[in-house]
Design a protein around this motif. Structure first.
Motif, PDB file in Angstrom:
ATOM      1  N   LEU A 113       0.825  -1.205   0.000  1.00  0.00           N
ATOM      2  CA  LEU A 113       0.000   0.000   0.000  1.00  0.00           C
ATOM      3  C   LEU A 113       0.859   1.254   0.000  1.00  0.00           C
ATOM      4  O   LEU A 113       0.532   2.267  -0.651  1.00  0.00           O
ATOM      5  CB  LEU A 113      -0.936   0.001   1.213  1.00  0.00           C
ATOM      6  N   LYS A 114       2.000   1.216   0.715  1.00  0.00           N
ATOM      7  CA  LYS A 114       2.896   2.370   0.765  1.00  0.00           C
ATOM      8  C   LYS A 114       3.517   2.640  -0.598  1.00  0.00           C
ATOM      9  O   LYS A 114       3.613   3.791  -1.052  1.00  0.00           O
ATOM     10  CB  LYS A 114       3.979   2.112   1.805  1.00  0.00           C
ATOM     11  N   GLN A 115       3.914   1.563  -1.305  1.00  0.00           N
ATOM     12  CA  GLN A 115       4.494   1.720  -2.638  1.00  0.00           C
ATOM     13  C   GLN A 115       3.463   2.263  -3.618  1.00  0.00           C
ATOM     14  O   GLN A 115       3.764   3.109  -4.466  1.00  0.00           O
ATOM     15  CB  GLN A 115       5.050   0.382  -3.129  1.00  0.00           C
ATOM     16  N   GLU A 116       2.237   1.770  -3.519  1.00  0.00           N
ATOM     17  CA  GLU A 116       1.179   2.266  -4.410  1.00  0.00           C
ATOM     18  C   GLU A 116       0.915   3.746  -4.180  1.00  0.00           C
ATOM     19  O   GLU A 116       0.671   4.510  -5.128  1.00  0.00           O
ATOM     20  CB  GLU A 116      -0.100   1.458  -4.151  1.00  0.00           C
ATOM     21  N   LYS A 117       0.976   4.156  -2.911  1.00  0.00           N
ATOM     22  CA  LYS A 117       0.731   5.571  -2.622  1.00  0.00           C
ATOM     23  C   LYS A 117       1.817   6.451  -3.229  1.00  0.00           C
ATOM     24  O   LYS A 117       1.537   7.513  -3.806  1.00  0.00           O
ATOM     25  CB  LYS A 117       0.663   5.755  -1.110  1.00  0.00           C
ATOM     26  N   ARG A 118       3.084   6.032  -3.112  1.00  0.00           N
ATOM     27  CA  ARG A 118       4.185   6.813  -3.680  1.00  0.00           C
ATOM     28  C   ARG A 118       4.081   6.889  -5.207  1.00  0.00           C
ATOM     29  O   ARG A 118       4.356   7.943  -5.809  1.00  0.00           O
ATOM     30  CB  ARG A 118       5.513   6.196  -3.278  1.00  0.00           C
ATOM     31  N   MET A 119       3.731   5.800  -5.850  1.00  0.00           N
ATOM     32  CA  MET A 119       3.609   5.814  -7.297  1.00  0.00           C
ATOM     33  C   MET A 119       2.480   6.754  -7.747  1.00  0.00           C
ATOM     34  O   MET A 119       2.618   7.456  -8.743  1.00  0.00           O
ATOM     35  CB  MET A 119       3.345   4.389  -7.800  1.00  0.00           C
TER      36      MET A 119
END
Length: 426
Positions: free
Chosen positions: A411-417
């Motif tokens: 979820l953290k990676q998706e938010k950054r992208m």
């Protein structure tokens, strides 16, 4: 004389109005289940269970199980031991059921078996009072016309008639002479003749001091016990089971006609004396039977038998052979394998009917153990041990924790992208 209804004043929370519910007696309570309210405004069916105590007229709600038993009406209900079994019914005509459900009341012996029986292992009532049956021993037996004034309703549902009376309801008076029949000193036969007890003779057994042979009395008793069914309906003091009498508490003998005192004397009598008294046990009063028993016992101890008047003062001086054999009583060979009456096993408590008794030792059925098979083994098949339970719990915790961490990282990676795509500096 007219009969009219009386409205009872009841206490407690009242059940909702309904129709077509079931109602059954359980001890001193009436138990109702289900039913429907078919009013035009809000028709509804119920699956609740209520009981009305007949002692203090108080309603009590017993069950609200809305999962196992669906709301319905028109079903049937009956008690067996401590459970109420219900079959069928319909829900407002929309759906009908063909299921069988049971509600355990946890009260297998209600109202102490109605004080007409005994509670066996806290599992069911065994009715001991003549004339009562049912799961709670409160249901009167349906003997014909209650056996009238000259009979007792036995535990087998048949009338045990007084001496001199016959018929299904003991309403037919036999034409035997004497008042009472046969002067109370013999058995009144269906032919109208008297079969006098030992020591009496005459058409109405009115003549005392008659010489009666022991062999004749023994032959009568042996033939009486060999007849089909239970002799004289167990005298109204027991249950007939496979042709043998199972006596109620306090009664003994092949016909359940003897109390404890009479039974003690009867057991000490010689075999010929037993057979000569057994055919008249129901007909004779206790005092007469005791006198016959004591006389036969005295003769057995003195080694005398034959033609003797048991009620005369010369009985002890009568000439008689010193011993007797079975052939003297019409029995050529003794059947050592036979038995009369109920047979009790050599093992204590009959192995609680959970095993086989062999030479005093109980061999228990699978799942039971103990000297009398009174303990039940715990079933371990299909269960999981403590170590395995802890291992599975720890594994599940580790897997759950790892999955949660991975999900949070994703979820953290998706938010950054997503922030990078809309122009935010990441």
């Amino acid at each position: 004389l007219t009969q009219s209804w009386t409205r009872l004043e009841v206490a407690g929370t009242l059940p909702a109005p309904r129709q077509a519910h079931s109602a059954a007696r359980h001890g001193h309570s009436v138990v109702i289940a289900g039913g429907c309210d078919v009013s035009e405004t809000s028709p509804v069916c119920f699956n609740d269970v209520w009981s009305l105590s007949l002692i203090d007229a108080r309603w009590t709600q017993r069950s609200l199980d809305s999962v196992t038993w669906f709301p319905r009406e028109g079903h049937s209900a009956s008690f067996l031991r401590g459970s109420m079994y219900v079959f069928g019914g319909c829900e407002l005509g929309a759906e009908c059921f063909a299921d069988v459900t049971a509600l355990d009341t946890f009260d297998p012996c209600p109202a102490s078996c109605g004080h007409h029986g005994e509670c066996v292992e806290e599992k069911f009532c065994r009715c001991t009072t003549p004339g009562f049956t049912g799961h709670d021993c409160l249901q009167p037996l349906a003997c014909a016309e209650d056996c009238g004034e000259h009979g007792v309703c036995g535990q087998d549902g048949r009338c045990a008639c007084e001496n001199g009376w016959s018929g299904v309801a003991c309403l037919e008076k036999l034409p035997c002479p004497g008042v009472p029949a046969c002067s109370g000193r013999g058995l009144c036969l269906a032919s109208g003749e008297c079969r006098c007890s030992s020591g009496y003779a005459g058409a109405a057994c009115e003549e005392a001091g008659a010489a009666v042979s022991a062999s004749a009395g023994a032959a009568v008793g042996a033939a009486f016990l060999a007849s089909e069914g239970c002799p004289q309906g167990c005298c109204g003091h027991g249950q007939c089971l496979k042709g043998s009498c199972i006596c109620s508490k306090g009664w003994y003998g092949p016909q359940c006609a003897m109390n404890a005192t009479m039974w003690g004397t009867y057991q000490q009598m010689p075999e010929a004396g037993r057979l000569s008294t057994v055919a008249f046990a129901c007909a004779l009063p206790s005092s007469s039977l005791m006198l016959v028993g004591e006389t036969a016992l005295a003769r057995g101890k003195s080694g005398k038998s034959g033609k003797v008047n048991p009620f005369s003062q010369e009985a002890d001086n009568a000439d008689a052979p010193d011993s007797a054999e079975t052939k003297d009583f019409g029995v050529l060979n003794v059947n050592t394998a036979g038995h009369s009456g109920a047979v009790f096993g050599e093992c204590l408590d009959n192995c609680n009917f959970r095993g086989i008794c062999d030479e005093g030792t109980c061999y228990c059925q699978p799942g039971y153990y103990g000297v009398t098979c009174d303990f039940q083994r715990e079933v371990e098949k299909g269960t999981v041990g403590l170590f395995m339970t802890v291992a599975i719990s720890c594994t599940c915790a580790v897997v759950s924790f790892s999955s949660t961490i991975c999900l949070l990282n994703w979820l953290k990676q998706e938010k950054r992208m997503s922030e990078a795509r809309i122009g935010y500096s990441v």
